[in-house]
Enzyme design. Structure first.
Site, PDB file in Angstrom:
ATOM      1  N   ARG A 190     -14.043  -6.812 -10.879  1.00 13.52           N
ATOM      2  CA  ARG A 190     -14.187  -6.151  -9.573  1.00 13.52           C
ATOM      3  C   ARG A 190     -14.975  -4.839  -9.670  1.00 13.52           C
ATOM      4  O   ARG A 190     -14.943  -4.149 -10.684  1.00 13.52           O
ATOM      5  CB  ARG A 190     -12.799  -5.939  -8.955  1.00 13.52           C
ATOM      6  CG  ARG A 190     -12.121  -7.283  -8.694  1.00 13.52           C
ATOM      7  CD  ARG A 190     -10.779  -7.133  -8.062  1.00 13.52           C
ATOM      8  NE  ARG A 190     -10.861  -6.576  -6.725  1.00 13.52           N
ATOM      9  CZ  ARG A 190      -9.800  -6.210  -6.010  1.00 13.52           C
ATOM     10  NH1 ARG A 190      -8.588  -6.346  -6.504  1.00 13.52           N
ATOM     11  NH2 ARG A 190      -9.962  -5.722  -4.798  1.00 13.52           N
ATOM     12  N   ARG A 220      -2.768 -14.091  -2.392  1.00 14.18           N
ATOM     13  CA  ARG A 220      -2.914 -14.374  -0.951  1.00 14.18           C
ATOM     14  C   ARG A 220      -3.493 -15.771  -0.702  1.00 14.18           C
ATOM     15  O   ARG A 220      -3.191 -16.401   0.304  1.00 14.18           O
ATOM     16  CB  ARG A 220      -3.757 -13.294  -0.276  1.00 14.18           C
ATOM     17  CG  ARG A 220      -3.118 -11.913  -0.420  1.00 14.18           C
ATOM     18  CD  ARG A 220      -3.428 -10.960   0.682  1.00 14.18           C
ATOM     19  NE  ARG A 220      -2.966  -9.622   0.350  1.00 14.18           N
ATOM     20  CZ  ARG A 220      -1.706  -9.185   0.487  1.00 14.18           C
ATOM     21  NH1 ARG A 220      -0.774  -9.981   0.986  1.00 14.18           N
ATOM     22  NH2 ARG A 220      -1.366  -7.962   0.141  1.00 14.18           N
ATOM     23  N   SER A 245     -13.267   1.239   3.212  1.00 11.92           N
ATOM     24  CA  SER A 245     -12.295   0.883   2.178  1.00 11.92           C
ATOM     25  C   SER A 245     -11.303   2.016   1.990  1.00 11.92           C
ATOM     26  O   SER A 245     -11.678   3.141   1.657  1.00 11.92           O
ATOM     27  CB  SER A 245     -13.021   0.616   0.853  1.00 11.92           C
ATOM     28  OG  SER A 245     -12.120   0.751  -0.223  1.00 11.92           O
ATOM     29  N   ARG A 273     -12.726 -14.562  -1.959  1.00 10.80           N
ATOM     30  CA  ARG A 273     -11.832 -15.284  -1.038  1.00 10.80           C
ATOM     31  C   ARG A 273     -12.589 -16.167  -0.053  1.00 10.80           C
ATOM     32  O   ARG A 273     -12.053 -17.175   0.399  1.00 10.80           O
ATOM     33  CB  ARG A 273     -10.927 -14.291  -0.295  1.00 10.80           C
ATOM     34  CG  ARG A 273      -9.839 -13.744  -1.196  1.00 10.80           C
ATOM     35  CD  ARG A 273      -8.856 -12.835  -0.479  1.00 10.80           C
ATOM     36  NE  ARG A 273      -7.799 -12.446  -1.420  1.00 10.80           N
ATOM     37  CZ  ARG A 273      -7.042 -11.367  -1.301  1.00 10.80           C
ATOM     38  NH1 ARG A 273      -7.204 -10.547  -0.275  1.00 10.80           N
ATOM     39  NH2 ARG A 273      -6.104 -11.109  -2.198  1.00 10.80           N
ATOM     40  N   GLY A 328      -6.131  -3.500  -7.718  1.00 10.07           N
ATOM     41  CA  GLY A 328      -7.262  -2.637  -7.380  1.00 10.07           C
ATOM     42  C   GLY A 328      -6.797  -1.296  -6.847  1.00 10.07           C
ATOM     43  O   GLY A 328      -7.433  -0.260  -7.104  1.00 10.07           O
ATOM     44  N   SER A 380       0.830  -1.215   0.000  1.00  6.45           N
ATOM     45  CA  SER A 380       0.000   0.000   0.000  1.00  6.45           C
ATOM     46  C   SER A 380       0.858   1.257   0.000  1.00  6.45           C
ATOM     47  O   SER A 380       0.577   2.225  -0.714  1.00  6.45           O
ATOM     48  CB  SER A 380      -0.894   0.025   1.247  1.00  6.45           C
ATOM     49  OG  SER A 380      -1.827  -1.014   1.201  1.00  6.45           O
ATOM     50  N   GLN A 412      -9.229   2.193  -0.346  1.00 12.86           N
ATOM     51  CA  GLN A 412      -9.135   2.535  -1.768  1.00 12.86           C
ATOM     52  C   GLN A 412     -10.188   3.572  -2.134  1.00 12.86           C
ATOM     53  O   GLN A 412      -9.914   4.519  -2.866  1.00 12.86           O
ATOM     54  CB  GLN A 412      -9.261   1.270  -2.621  1.00 12.86           C
ATOM     55  CG  GLN A 412      -8.070   0.332  -2.411  1.00 12.86           C
ATOM     56  CD  GLN A 412      -8.171  -0.939  -3.218  1.00 12.86           C
ATOM     57  OE1 GLN A 412      -9.154  -1.186  -3.899  1.00 12.86           O
ATOM     58  NE2 GLN A 412      -7.137  -1.768  -3.125  1.00 12.86           N
ATOM     59  N   ARG A 455       1.512   4.357  -2.977  1.00 15.77           N
ATOM     60  CA  ARG A 455       1.290   5.776  -2.664  1.00 15.77           C
ATOM     61  C   ARG A 455       2.567   6.587  -2.806  1.00 15.77           C
ATOM     62  O   ARG A 455       2.524   7.770  -3.165  1.00 15.77           O
ATOM     63  CB  ARG A 455       0.706   5.892  -1.257  1.00 15.77           C
ATOM     64  CG  ARG A 455      -0.757   5.407  -1.207  1.00 15.77           C
ATOM     65  CD  ARG A 455      -1.151   4.936   0.171  1.00 15.77           C
ATOM     66  NE  ARG A 455      -2.573   4.639   0.307  1.00 15.77           N
ATOM     67  CZ  ARG A 455      -3.144   3.466  -0.019  1.00 15.77           C
ATOM     68  NH1 ARG A 455      -2.413   2.475  -0.525  1.00 15.77           N
ATOM     69  NH2 ARG A 455      -4.449   3.282   0.153  1.00 15.77           N
ATOM     70  N   ASP A 472      -6.798  -8.256   4.503  1.00 13.10           N
ATOM     71  CA  ASP A 472      -6.015  -9.088   3.581  1.00 13.10           C
ATOM     72  C   ASP A 472      -5.442 -10.335   4.260  1.00 13.10           C
ATOM     73  O   ASP A 472      -4.868 -11.199   3.593  1.00 13.10           O
ATOM     74  CB  ASP A 472      -4.866  -8.266   2.977  1.00 13.10           C
ATOM     75  CG  ASP A 472      -5.394  -7.165   2.061  1.00 13.10           C
ATOM     76  OD1 ASP A 472      -6.531  -7.288   1.567  1.00 13.10           O
ATOM     77  OD2 ASP A 472      -4.666  -6.170   1.850  1.00 13.10           O
TER      78      ASP A 472
HETATM   79  C1  S3P Z   1      -5.627  -1.380   0.038  1.00 17.15           C
HETATM   80  C2  S3P Z   1      -6.848  -1.388   0.654  1.00 17.15           C
HETATM   81  C3  S3P Z   1      -7.630  -2.619   0.891  1.00 17.15           C
HETATM   82  C4  S3P Z   1      -6.778  -3.864   0.755  1.00 17.15           C
HETATM   83  C5  S3P Z   1      -5.896  -3.810  -0.463  1.00 17.15           C
HETATM   84  C6  S3P Z   1      -4.965  -2.622  -0.392  1.00 17.15           C
HETATM   85  C7  S3P Z   1      -4.949  -0.084  -0.174  1.00 17.15           C
HETATM   86  O1  S3P Z   1      -8.658  -2.684  -0.064  1.00 17.15           O
HETATM   87  O2  S3P Z   1      -7.581  -5.017   0.725  1.00 17.15           O
HETATM   88  O3  S3P Z   1      -5.124  -4.989  -0.562  1.00 17.15           O
HETATM   89  O4  S3P Z   1      -3.738  -0.075  -0.466  1.00 17.15           O
HETATM   90  O5  S3P Z   1      -5.602   0.945  -0.030  1.00 17.15           O
HETATM   91  P1  S3P Z   1     -10.076  -1.957   0.180  1.00 17.15           P
HETATM   92  O6  S3P Z   1      -9.808  -0.510   0.290  1.00 17.15           O
HETATM   93  O7  S3P Z   1     -10.904  -2.267  -1.035  1.00 17.15           O
HETATM   94  O8  S3P Z   1     -10.634  -2.568   1.424  1.00 17.15           O
END
Ligand code: S3P
Length: 433
Positions: free
Chosen positions: A126, A396, A173, A353, A98, A26, A175, A30, A322
């Site tokens: 997704r 995973r 979330s 999952r 994602g 993550s 994300q 960023r 995760d």
């Molecule tokens: C992530 C947020 C999570 C996580 C993903 C990484 C991120 O997803 O499951 O592996 O880096 O912001 P969600 O925001 O969809 O929960």
């Protein structure tokens, strides 16, 4: 992905030694995205050189940033300023990631140019409406399959400045939150995102490191749009607790183990696995706590212990989202039942999952897993057998199956190479134990 099959033999003895943990996925994403919005070079170390983060690096390069690797895990990113992103010549390919897609949708929605996105088969399935919908309410023009909610997606040039929103997100979330905050960098007014439970806050931490003013509440964050991004000279990425998770579980369930996991990020929005394993009776010590790149980091020592079943739900879920596949492995080795609820988000990850755990773990430990709409009931302590299990090309799931087989009676994993998405050296590390 290739259709490889990997055989994992059962461990001959406990696992011991030191394991350096690769950079946080993550934070790596960023670090490149935000560095591309500065005008001075940012030197990034312990970057995760894995397929997902390389997708982000390639996208930022296509958007006009200079991305120069000195080593696999070390690079310098130089941007052209907050308003210096350029129209990409072709599709931006987010691969399996994602995070790349959703965060870039937020970053590109306000830009005065056209952008199109693609990705792999999993990413095409997704849901992206969760990001497109709030971005549209800010004024973005986003089109895609299934009423603009699925890849391929197209973002039209923003005709005018986006309007800030106050968004109550139905899902916890990071994300979704991050996408809206990144769009908010360019919006008129202050942008607020509120979540049902607080998700990982790496975007907030890194935005602060770039001089952006944020007000952080218990479950909400408000962003004040900056005039420019003040890039730091360097960013040191701490190790990924989601990668350390495999060794935390292996060290706990394999008799005679004693592992020292070096340099693990312990941001409190990510440490749910430590709480759950401790509840189960694990022996984990947090040593040498320090700061690394604006985030807390430590070494984790894990020794084998007798685990018992536990129960947890929606409130802790964002802090271990995760890690459910590998926590489910720990639960198979625990005495008694483990009940996991509030985990419906797992159905929209790289694969479903919950279904994957139910279908595949029951081959190795027949009768152990019951499937709920939003979770699992895991009956621990049942007999294990070698079986051929499918990864669904989900990194995973593949790594969790490997831990299950190694600590148990062996396993054969179909499409095992997908671990390259987040942990390319995983099998090498396992072999060294
Ligand atoms: C992530 C947020 C999570 C996580 C993903 C990484 C991120 O997803 O499951 O592996 O880096 O912001 P969600 O925001 O969809 O929960």
């Amino acid at each position: 992905m290739t259709n490889d099959i990997r055989a994992i033999a059962p461990a001959a003895h406990g696992a011991s030694g030191e394991i350096p943990i690769p950079g946080d996925k993550s934070i790596s994403h960023r670090s490149v995205m935000l560095s591309a919005l500065g005008i001075t070079p940012v030197h990034i170390t312990n970057f995760l050189h894995a397929a997902d983060c390389m997708s982000t690096a390639a996208c930022m390069e296509a958007l006009g940033a200079r991305v120069e690797f000195q080593r696999d895990d070390e690079l310098t990113v130089t941007g052209n300023g907050l308003h210096g992103l350029r129209e990409p010549a072709t599709f931006l390919d987010a691969g399996n990631s994602g995070t790349t897609l959703r965060l870039l949708m937020g970053l590109l929605a306000p830009q005065p140019f056209f952008a199109t996105f693609t990705g792999d088969a999993s990413l095409h399935r997704r849901p992206m409406g969760r990001v497109a919908k709030p971005l549209r309410s800010m004024g973005a023009a986003i089109f895609g399959r299934e009423q603009g909610s699925k890849l391929p997606l197209a973002l039209l040039p923003a005709e005018k400045q986006l309007t800030a929103i106050s968004y109550d997100s139905p899902v916890a979330s990071a994300q979704v939150k991050s996408a809206i905050l990144l769009a908010g960098l360019y919006a008129k007014g202050t942008t607020t995102v509120t979540e049902p439970f607080r998700s990982r806050d790496h975007t907030e931490n890194m935005l602060k490191a770039f001089g952006v003013q944020l007000d952080i509440g218990e479950k909400s964050v408000t962003l004040h749009p900056p005039k420019e991004m003040k890039a730091p000279e360097s960013i040191e990425v701490p190790g990924d607790i989601s990668s350390a998770a495999y060794w935390l579980v292996l060290g706990s369930i394999l008799a005679g183990s004693d592992l020292l996991l070096k340099n693990v990020g312990i941001n409190p929005t990510r440490t749910g696995i430590l709480d759950v394993l401790s509840d189960m009776g694990a022996d984990i010590a947090v040593e040498n706590v320090r700061r690394s790149g604006g985030e807390a980091a430590a070494d984790l020592r894990v020794r084998a212990a007798k685990l018992t079943g536990t129960k947890f739900g929606a409130d802790i879920m964002p802090r271990l989202i995760d890690e459910i596949p590998v926590i489910a492995v720990a639960a198979l080795f625990a005495e008694g039942d483990t009940v996991i609820t509030g985990a419906g988000e797992l159905r929209v990850k790289e694969t479903d999952r919950l279904q994957a755990i139910y279908d595949q773990y029951n081959k190795v430990a027949p009768g152990s897993i019951e499937l709920l709409e939003d979770g699992l009931i895991i009956h621990g302590g049942k007999a294990l057998q070698d079986a051929t299990c499918f990864s669904y090309d989900d990194h995973r799931i593949a790594m969790s199956l490997a831990i299950l087989g190694y600590a148990g009676s062996g396993i054969h994993i179909e499409n095992a190479d997908c671990i390259a998405i987040s942990y390319p050296t995983f099998y090498e590390t396992l072999a060294k134990l």
